[in-house]
Design an enzyme around this catalytic site. Structure first.
Site, mmCIF file in Angstrom:
data_model
loop_
_atom_site.group_PDB
_atom_site.id
_atom_site.type_symbol
_atom_site.label_atom_id
_atom_site.label_comp_id
_atom_site.label_asym_id
_atom_site.label_seq_id
_atom_site.Cartn_x
_atom_site.Cartn_y
_atom_site.Cartn_z
ATOM 1 N N MET A 146 0.838 -1.176 0.026
ATOM 2 C CA MET A 146 0.157 0.181 -0.099
ATOM 3 C C MET A 146 0.700 1.438 -0.082
ATOM 4 O O MET A 146 0.425 2.196 -0.571
ATOM 5 C CB MET A 146 -0.930 -0.173 1.247
ATOM 6 N N ILE A 180 -4.500 -3.691 -3.792
ATOM 7 C CA ILE A 180 -4.164 -4.434 -4.983
ATOM 8 C C ILE A 180 -3.004 -3.958 -5.510
ATOM 9 O O ILE A 180 -2.883 -2.824 -6.425
ATOM 10 C CB ILE A 180 -5.498 -4.296 -5.873
ATOM 11 N N GLU A 181 -1.888 -4.821 -5.324
ATOM 12 C CA GLU A 181 -0.529 -4.232 -5.875
ATOM 13 C C GLU A 181 0.299 -5.405 -5.760
ATOM 14 O O GLU A 181 1.655 -5.039 -6.040
ATOM 15 C CB GLU A 181 -0.137 -2.805 -5.109
ATOM 16 N N HIS A 182 0.160 -6.611 -5.137
ATOM 17 C CA HIS A 182 1.172 -7.360 -4.828
ATOM 18 C C HIS A 182 1.636 -8.029 -5.916
ATOM 19 O O HIS A 182 0.958 -8.332 -6.949
ATOM 20 C CB HIS A 182 0.740 -8.041 -3.599
#
Length: 329
Positions: A1, A166-168
């Site tokens: 995040m 949502i970024e991993h």
């Protein structure tokens, strides 16, 4: 995040212990849709909602969760994972990502204190490479995963919803599509640390919409924090833009010119109502207060935005309060 300049990640690794996604380069349906827009504007003040991320690792110990001030509409518990809320014997109070709380009873008491003041409390949920499999989170199916999140967040802890981070990392799209470009999006290229929205990945979100978001029957929030530069962004918005109450962009450090480009893409290409779009202020970094205050006061050409989110409020309270005041005054 935690989205920062890509070039600064090595420095922040030393300062913060990790460097999750930030912008890699900070330079230059009708019924459901109507219900969704109404939901997105219900809490908004003059410049929208104010959403605070509270990191639970024990930093700034004199500022408790219950000390989140008035005019903050929602708080997202960040750092503490859902599995610690599921089995409270594995991570003792006062340790790790329970560092901000003496015990789980203390956590519960502070949550109720916020809720009694009308402040919603949400749990952060990270996407994970297992979302691209048939057993997300190690559960038997996407449906079982969704049921478990509902059981933990709603039934056990009586929280007000979830926000998806949502970024991993996981498998990337193959082939990787051409990026639309800075002028179209406000971003210079794909965030390479993210993963593709495979059918299995999208099915996880679909299962969560049964219990959270604008089409769920229980008025529980479904939010997302991500970026237009994330590989999964377009497919998620194509499938679920109407389900999200708010859509947070991790636009940390961006000025008004850049956030306007982001808004153009979100409302144009992604067809997201402007009133759902929430932009990010990076209190933890502490270096972009002037820009963040300006963005908080800004009205896009498309009309009122959804508001601002502040990451992480308890890291720099005076900075966070300045952004909150810009949203609400």
């Amino acid at each position: 995040m935690k989205k920062i300049f890509f070039a600064q990640c090595s420095i922040l690794l030393l300062m913060l212990g990790s460097c999750s996604k930030m912008t890699e380069d900070m330079t230059p349906e009708s019924v459901n849709k109507e219900a969704s827009v109404k939901s997105a504007t219900a809490l908004a003040g003059s410049n929208g909602v104010c959403i605070a991320y509270y990191i639970t690792d024990g930093r700034n110990p004199t500022f408790k969760l219950k000390d989140i001030p008035d005019k903050v509409d929602m708080v997202i518990l960040f750092g503490l994972k859902y599995w610690s809320l599921q089995d409270t014997t594995k991570l003792p109070g006062g340790t790790g990502m329970m560092g901000s709380f003496k015990s789980y009873k203390d956590l519960d008491t502070q949550i109720r204190s916020l809720q009694s003041r009308g402040i919603k409390v949400l749990q952060n949920i990270d996407d994970d490479v297992s979302w691209q499999s048939s057993k997300p989170g190690g559960f038997a199916s996407a449906a079982a995963y969704g049921d478990a999140i509902k059981s933990i967040v709603i039934d056990k802890w009586k929280l007000d919803g979830i926000s998806l981070d949502i970024e991993h990392s996981g498998a990337k799209p193959n082939p990787i599509p051409t990026f639309p470009g800075y002028a179209a999006t406000g971003y210079n290229g794909w965030y390479s640390g993210s993963m593709a929205a495979t059918p299995a990945f999208l099915n996880v979100i679909s299962e969560l919409t049964k219990y959270f978001g604008t089409t769920a029957p229980n008025n529980k929030q479904l939010q997302i924090a991500s970026g237009i530069d994330v590989y999964a962004w377009n497919k998620i918005m194509e499938n679920f833009r109407n389900n999200f109450n708010y859509i947070q962009l991790q636009s940390y450090g961006a000025n008004v010119s850049r956030t306007q480009l982001m808004m153009n893409y979100a409302t144009g290409t992604n067809k997201i109502p402007a009133s759902k779009m929430v932009f990010g202020a990076y209190a933890e970094g502490g270096t972009n207060q002037a820009n963040d205050v300006e963005v908080a006061k800004w009205t896009p050409t498309q009309g009122a935005k959804g508001g601002m989110m502040i990451y992480t409020y308890n890291s720099n309270v005076s900075y966070a309060n300045a952004v909150r005041d810009a949203v609400k005054n």
